[in-house]
Design a protein around this motif. Structure first.
Motif, PDB file in Angstrom:
ATOM      1  N   ASP A  38      39.535  39.444  40.161  1.00 29.74           N
ATOM      2  CA  ASP A  38      39.690  40.882  39.967  1.00 29.74           C
ATOM      3  C   ASP A  38      39.044  41.264  38.637  1.00 29.74           C
ATOM      4  O   ASP A  38      39.623  41.063  37.573  1.00 29.74           O
ATOM      5  CB  ASP A  38      41.174  41.244  39.972  1.00 29.74           C
ATOM      6  N   SER A  39      37.838  41.798  38.707  1.00 30.64           N
ATOM      7  CA  SER A  39      37.119  42.139  37.483  1.00 30.64           C
ATOM      8  C   SER A  39      37.791  43.280  36.719  1.00 30.64           C
ATOM      9  O   SER A  39      37.695  43.345  35.487  1.00 30.64           O
ATOM     10  CB  SER A  39      35.672  42.521  37.812  1.00 30.64           C
ATOM     11  N   LEU A  40      38.489  44.176  37.410  1.00 30.71           N
ATOM     12  CA  LEU A  40      39.145  45.305  36.738  1.00 30.71           C
ATOM     13  C   LEU A  40      40.246  44.806  35.801  1.00 30.71           C
ATOM     14  O   LEU A  40      40.398  45.320  34.685  1.00 30.71           O
ATOM     15  CB  LEU A  40      39.724  46.278  37.763  1.00 30.71           C
ATOM     16  N   THR A  41      41.003  43.803  36.246  1.00 30.03           N
ATOM     17  CA  THR A  41      42.064  43.244  35.402  1.00 30.03           C
ATOM     18  C   THR A  41      41.475  42.592  34.156  1.00 30.03           C
ATOM     19  O   THR A  41      41.951  42.800  33.034  1.00 30.03           O
ATOM     20  CB  THR A  41      42.889  42.208  36.191  1.00 30.03           C
ATOM     21  N   ALA A  42      40.433  41.784  34.335  1.00 28.74           N
ATOM     22  CA  ALA A  42      39.800  41.118  33.197  1.00 28.74           C
ATOM     23  C   ALA A  42      39.160  42.127  32.254  1.00 28.74           C
ATOM     24  O   ALA A  42      39.259  42.001  31.027  1.00 28.74           O
ATOM     25  CB  ALA A  42      38.753  40.124  33.701  1.00 28.74           C
ATOM     26  N   ILE A  82      33.512  29.086  19.830  1.00 28.25           N
ATOM     27  CA  ILE A  82      34.852  29.228  20.395  1.00 28.25           C
ATOM     28  C   ILE A  82      34.782  30.280  21.491  1.00 28.25           C
ATOM     29  O   ILE A  82      34.276  31.383  21.268  1.00 28.25           O
ATOM     30  CB  ILE A  82      35.884  29.667  19.331  1.00 28.25           C
ATOM     31  N   VAL A  83      35.287  29.949  22.654  1.00 29.95           N
ATOM     32  CA  VAL A  83      35.254  30.864  23.792  1.00 29.95           C
ATOM     33  C   VAL A  83      36.677  31.330  24.094  1.00 29.95           C
ATOM     34  O   VAL A  83      37.614  30.515  24.096  1.00 29.95           O
ATOM     35  CB  VAL A  83      34.656  30.184  25.041  1.00 29.95           C
ATOM     36  N   LEU A  84      36.840  32.618  24.330  1.00 33.11           N
ATOM     37  CA  LEU A  84      38.141  33.208  24.652  1.00 33.11           C
ATOM     38  C   LEU A  84      38.088  33.832  26.039  1.00 33.11           C
ATOM     39  O   LEU A  84      37.193  34.621  26.342  1.00 33.11           O
ATOM     40  CB  LEU A  84      38.518  34.252  23.609  1.00 33.11           C
ATOM     41  N   PHE A  85      39.053  33.474  26.887  1.00 31.75           N
ATOM     42  CA  PHE A  85      39.175  34.056  28.222  1.00 31.75           C
ATOM     43  C   PHE A  85      40.491  34.818  28.326  1.00 31.75           C
ATOM     44  O   PHE A  85      41.521  34.352  27.817  1.00 31.75           O
ATOM     45  CB  PHE A  85      39.185  32.966  29.303  1.00 31.75           C
ATOM     46  N   PRO A  86      40.504  35.969  28.986  1.00 33.22           N
ATOM     47  CA  PRO A  86      41.781  36.619  29.283  1.00 33.22           C
ATOM     48  C   PRO A  86      42.496  35.829  30.374  1.00 33.22           C
ATOM     49  O   PRO A  86      41.871  35.339  31.314  1.00 33.22           O
ATOM     50  CB  PRO A  86      41.350  38.004  29.788  1.00 33.22           C
ATOM     51  N   VAL A  87      43.807  35.670  30.226  1.00 34.65           N
ATOM     52  CA  VAL A  87      44.566  34.915  31.218  1.00 34.65           C
ATOM     53  C   VAL A  87      44.930  35.852  32.367  1.00 34.65           C
ATOM     54  O   VAL A  87      45.863  36.648  32.273  1.00 34.65           O
ATOM     55  CB  VAL A  87      45.820  34.277  30.595  1.00 34.65           C
ATOM     56  N   THR A  88      44.179  35.747  33.433  1.00 37.40           N
ATOM     57  CA  THR A  88      44.363  36.552  34.643  1.00 37.40           C
ATOM     58  C   THR A  88      44.860  35.638  35.763  1.00 37.40           C
ATOM     59  O   THR A  88      44.839  34.413  35.631  1.00 37.40           O
ATOM     60  CB  THR A  88      43.035  37.187  35.063  1.00 37.40           C
ATOM     61  N   MET A 110      34.588  27.961  37.118  1.00 37.27           N
ATOM     62  CA  MET A 110      34.854  29.349  37.454  1.00 37.27           C
ATOM     63  C   MET A 110      33.640  29.908  38.183  1.00 37.27           C
ATOM     64  O   MET A 110      32.531  29.375  38.066  1.00 37.27           O
ATOM     65  CB  MET A 110      35.065  30.190  36.191  1.00 37.27           C
ATOM     66  N   SER A 111      33.834  31.013  38.860  1.00 37.94           N
ATOM     67  CA  SER A 111      32.686  31.716  39.418  1.00 37.94           C
ATOM     68  C   SER A 111      31.876  32.313  38.274  1.00 37.94           C
ATOM     69  O   SER A 111      32.393  32.528  37.165  1.00 37.94           O
ATOM     70  CB  SER A 111      33.143  32.835  40.353  1.00 37.94           C
ATOM     71  N   ASN A 112      30.604  32.579  38.511  1.00 40.78           N
ATOM     72  CA  ASN A 112      29.760  33.201  37.484  1.00 40.78           C
ATOM     73  C   ASN A 112      30.328  34.535  37.039  1.00 40.78           C
ATOM     74  O   ASN A 112      30.290  34.894  35.853  1.00 40.78           O
ATOM     75  CB  ASN A 112      28.342  33.385  38.020  1.00 40.78           C
ATOM     76  N   GLU A 113      30.872  35.301  37.977  1.00 41.53           N
ATOM     77  CA  GLU A 113      31.416  36.613  37.641  1.00 41.53           C
ATOM     78  C   GLU A 113      32.612  36.473  36.702  1.00 41.53           C
ATOM     79  O   GLU A 113      32.722  37.189  35.702  1.00 41.53           O
ATOM     80  CB  GLU A 113      31.836  37.362  38.901  1.00 41.53           C
ATOM     81  N   ALA A 114      33.500  35.525  37.002  1.00 43.07           N
ATOM     82  CA  ALA A 114      34.680  35.337  36.155  1.00 43.07           C
ATOM     83  C   ALA A 114      34.279  34.856  34.770  1.00 43.07           C
ATOM     84  O   ALA A 114      34.864  35.282  33.761  1.00 43.07           O
ATOM     85  CB  ALA A 114      35.637  34.352  36.819  1.00 43.07           C
ATOM     86  N   TYR A 115      33.279  33.980  34.698  1.00 44.46           N
ATOM     87  CA  TYR A 115      32.858  33.429  33.408  1.00 44.46           C
ATOM     88  C   TYR A 115      32.249  34.499  32.505  1.00 44.46           C
ATOM     89  O   TYR A 115      32.288  34.370  31.272  1.00 44.46           O
ATOM     90  CB  TYR A 115      31.858  32.297  33.632  1.00 44.46           C
TER      91      TYR A 115
END
Length: 201
Positions: A38-42, A82-88, A110-115
């Motif tokens: 869900d790209s909107l959440t991220a 350092i890489v930061l990801f939102p926890v979705t 991860m998918s390219n979109e999520a990354y």
């Protein structure tokens, strides 16, 4: 909104013009979470806020059993990304799949979109890093720390004879062994304006 624009690239080496017996080991299998991203959440979680994450990144040498020595000296992540990801929900599915399936024969990506939905920064000479303008929420930090150890082996350089018989001579020869550690940590900003300090190791 701050979204890194580079896309994860995956390269595979194709061996051609070789007989089956000449080919190397079978490349690791690559799998992805079977979970809709869900790209909107991220996107929403990576919007600007007023919180700050301040951290220090380091690793430690491993003992003879392959585990980090608790009392060992710190090896700071110098000039390291350092890489930061939102926890979705998608991210949690990826982490769980990685926990269950990742190994020498299987990579979990991860998918390219999520990354794409991530933030990046670089440490200083002492492993310090900062992410500013963060919203309240849970995040995941990751870095790959490269380091090396120096070893020595005795190399035979010749022999001589004296009153006691033959003597063999050896000279120490030094060499380096490269290592890399993946260091990761969850961090949470609970309220606007909060400054969270974290050790990434």
């Amino acid at each position: 909104m701050r979204i890194a624009t580079s896309v994860l690239t995956m390269a595979f080496v194709c061996l051609t013009g070789m007989s089956f017996a000449q080919r190397g080991p079978k490349p690791p299998k690559v799998i992805y979470p079977e979970f809709a991203f869900d790209s909107l959440t991220a996107r929403e979680q990576l919007k600007r806020g007023t919180g700050t994450i301040q951290g220090i990144a380091f690793t430690k040498e491993k003992n003879n059993m392959g585990f980090k020595a608790p009392l060992g000296s710190r090896i700071y992540a110098t000039n390291t990304k350092i890489v930061l990801f939102p926890v979705t929900p998608y991210f949690e599915a990826w982490r769980e799949l990685r926990r269950k399936k990742e190994g020498k024969k299987t990579y979990v990506y991860m998918s390219n979109e999520a990354y794409r939905f991530r933030l990046e920064t670089t440490t200083d000479n002492y492993g310090n890093f900062t992410f500013t303008e963060m919203k309240p929420g849970r995040y995941f930090l990751q870095a790959i720390v490269g380091w090396s150890t120096t070893h020595a082996t005795n190399v035979y350089t010749g022999s001589g004879y004296n009153g006691y018989g033959r003597t063999d001579y050896y000279t120490p020869q030094y060499y380096s062994v490269s290592h890399s550690d993946r260091i990761e940590e969850y961090v949470e900003i609970k309220e606007s304006g909060e400054v969270v300090r974290v050790k990434l190791h």
